[in-house]
Write a protein that holds these residues in place. Sequence first.
Motif, PDB file in Angstrom:
ATOM      1  N   LEU A  15      54.959  68.851  67.302  1.00  0.00           N
ATOM      2  CA  LEU A  15      56.390  68.550  67.329  1.00  0.00           C
ATOM      3  C   LEU A  15      56.662  67.123  66.862  1.00  0.00           C
ATOM      4  CD1 LEU A  15      57.414  70.267  70.673  1.00  0.00           C
ATOM      5  CD2 LEU A  15      58.051  70.952  68.357  1.00  0.00           C
ATOM      6  N   TYR A  16      55.805  66.193  67.241  1.00  0.00           N
ATOM      7  CA  TYR A  16      55.979  64.819  66.804  1.00  0.00           C
ATOM      8  C   TYR A  16      55.786  64.704  65.292  1.00  0.00           C
ATOM      9  CZ  TYR A  16      55.839  59.767  66.690  1.00  0.00           C
ATOM     10  OH  TYR A  16      56.113  58.463  66.397  1.00  0.00           O
ATOM     11  N   LEU A  20      58.633  63.257  62.744  1.00  0.00           N
ATOM     12  CA  LEU A  20      58.411  62.206  61.750  1.00  0.00           C
ATOM     13  C   LEU A  20      58.843  62.651  60.357  1.00  0.00           C
ATOM     14  CD1 LEU A  20      54.954  60.757  62.832  1.00  0.00           C
ATOM     15  CD2 LEU A  20      57.207  59.696  63.065  1.00  0.00           C
ATOM     16  N   ILE A  21      58.556  63.893  60.029  1.00  0.00           N
ATOM     17  CA  ILE A  21      58.960  64.414  58.720  1.00  0.00           C
ATOM     18  C   ILE A  21      60.482  64.374  58.594  1.00  0.00           C
ATOM     19  CG2 ILE A  21      59.107  66.515  57.321  1.00  0.00           C
ATOM     20  CD1 ILE A  21      56.258  67.176  58.363  1.00  0.00           C
ATOM     21  N   PHE A  22      61.181  64.804  59.638  1.00  0.00           N
ATOM     22  CA  PHE A  22      62.647  64.818  59.581  1.00  0.00           C
ATOM     23  C   PHE A  22      63.229  63.404  59.556  1.00  0.00           C
ATOM     24  CE2 PHE A  22      62.498  69.185  61.666  1.00  0.00           C
ATOM     25  CZ  PHE A  22      62.808  69.842  60.488  1.00  0.00           C
ATOM     26  N   THR A  23      62.726  62.515  60.388  1.00  0.00           N
ATOM     27  CA  THR A  23      63.315  61.179  60.468  1.00  0.00           C
ATOM     28  C   THR A  23      62.975  60.320  59.265  1.00  0.00           C
ATOM     29  OG1 THR A  23      61.473  60.374  61.834  1.00  0.00           O
ATOM     30  CG2 THR A  23      63.439  61.135  62.987  1.00  0.00           C
ATOM     31  N   ASN A  24      61.844  60.555  58.639  1.00  0.00           N
ATOM     32  CA  ASN A  24      61.458  59.764  57.470  1.00  0.00           C
ATOM     33  C   ASN A  24      61.882  60.395  56.151  1.00  0.00           C
ATOM     34  OD1 ASN A  24      60.198  57.727  58.978  1.00  0.00           O
ATOM     35  ND2 ASN A  24      58.338  58.918  59.146  1.00  0.00           N
ATOM     36  N   GLU A  26      64.403  62.074  53.247  1.00  0.00           N
ATOM     37  CA  GLU A  26      65.627  61.612  52.612  1.00  0.00           C
ATOM     38  C   GLU A  26      66.813  62.523  52.912  1.00  0.00           C
ATOM     39  OE1 GLU A  26      64.828  61.156  48.446  1.00  0.00           O
ATOM     40  OE2 GLU A  26      63.142  59.829  48.809  1.00  0.00           O
ATOM     41  N   LYS A  27      66.546  63.722  53.386  1.00  0.00           N
ATOM     42  CA  LYS A  27      67.616  64.693  53.608  1.00  0.00           C
ATOM     43  C   LYS A  27      68.222  64.522  54.996  1.00  0.00           C
ATOM     44  CE  LYS A  27      67.293  68.705  51.963  1.00  0.00           C
ATOM     45  NZ  LYS A  27      67.041  70.076  51.581  1.00  0.00           N
ATOM     46  N   GLU A  28      69.516  64.846  55.089  1.00  0.00           N
ATOM     47  CA  GLU A  28      70.196  64.828  56.381  1.00  0.00           C
ATOM     48  C   GLU A  28      70.234  66.219  57.008  1.00  0.00           C
ATOM     49  OE1 GLU A  28      71.512  62.320  58.291  1.00  0.00           O
ATOM     50  OE2 GLU A  28      70.460  61.013  56.892  1.00  0.00           O
ATOM     51  N   THR A  29      70.205  67.251  56.172  1.00  0.00           N
ATOM     52  CA  THR A  29      70.216  68.626  56.670  1.00  0.00           C
ATOM     53  C   THR A  29      69.132  69.435  55.962  1.00  0.00           C
ATOM     54  OG1 THR A  29      71.871  69.318  55.049  1.00  0.00           O
ATOM     55  CG2 THR A  29      72.692  68.569  57.184  1.00  0.00           C
ATOM     56  N   TYR A  30      68.642  70.444  56.653  1.00  0.00           N
ATOM     57  CA  TYR A  30      67.593  71.314  56.123  1.00  0.00           C
ATOM     58  C   TYR A  30      68.011  72.762  56.292  1.00  0.00           C
ATOM     59  CZ  TYR A  30      64.484  67.250  56.132  1.00  0.00           C
ATOM     60  OH  TYR A  30      63.916  66.039  55.880  1.00  0.00           O
ATOM     61  N   THR A  31      67.635  73.593  55.349  1.00  0.00           N
ATOM     62  CA  THR A  31      67.874  75.021  55.490  1.00  0.00           C
ATOM     63  C   THR A  31      66.783  75.618  56.371  1.00  0.00           C
ATOM     64  OG1 THR A  31      66.505  75.637  53.587  1.00  0.00           O
ATOM     65  CG2 THR A  31      68.840  75.133  53.155  1.00  0.00           C
ATOM     66  N   LYS A  32      67.019  76.819  56.832  1.00  0.00           N
ATOM     67  CA  LYS A  32      66.013  77.512  57.639  1.00  0.00           C
ATOM     68  C   LYS A  32      64.722  77.663  56.845  1.00  0.00           C
ATOM     69  CE  LYS A  32      67.258  81.541  59.083  1.00  0.00           C
ATOM     70  NZ  LYS A  32      67.503  82.891  59.642  1.00  0.00           N
ATOM     71  N   GLU A  33      64.840  77.984  55.566  1.00  0.00           N
ATOM     72  CA  GLU A  33      63.661  78.158  54.726  1.00  0.00           C
ATOM     73  C   GLU A  33      62.875  76.859  54.598  1.00  0.00           C
ATOM     74  OE1 GLU A  33      66.769  79.222  53.816  1.00  0.00           O
ATOM     75  OE2 GLU A  33      66.407  81.352  54.155  1.00  0.00           O
ATOM     76  N   GLU A  34      63.571  75.734  54.478  1.00  0.00           N
ATOM     77  CA  GLU A  34      62.887  74.445  54.376  1.00  0.00           C
ATOM     78  C   GLU A  34      62.160  74.101  55.665  1.00  0.00           C
ATOM     79  OE1 GLU A  34      65.650  71.970  51.230  1.00  0.00           O
ATOM     80  OE2 GLU A  34      66.406  72.224  53.272  1.00  0.00           O
ATOM     81  N   ILE A  35      62.774  74.413  56.793  1.00  0.00           N
ATOM     82  CA  ILE A  35      62.130  74.151  58.083  1.00  0.00           C
ATOM     83  C   ILE A  35      60.882  75.016  58.237  1.00  0.00           C
ATOM     84  CG2 ILE A  35      62.401  74.354  60.590  1.00  0.00           C
ATOM     85  CD1 ILE A  35      65.376  73.577  60.130  1.00  0.00           C
TER      86      ILE A  35
END
Length: 49
Positions: A15-16, A20-24, A26-35
């Motif tokens: 989870l950490y 880190l991937i999300f906070t570092n 460049e994107k502010e939002t992600y699609t379900k597929e990207e997650i």
Amino acid sequence: MPTEKDYRTIEKATLYDLRLIFTNGEKETYTKEEIVELLDKIAMAKDQE
């Protein structure tokens, strides 16, 4: 043989990694597929350790 505590530690580390991937990133939002793709990459990396 891994214990329940070992599994919880691994889950928290994963989870950490994702945090880190999300906070570092460049994107502010992600699609379900990207997650899902990010989760797959983390899982594959953990398999190679």
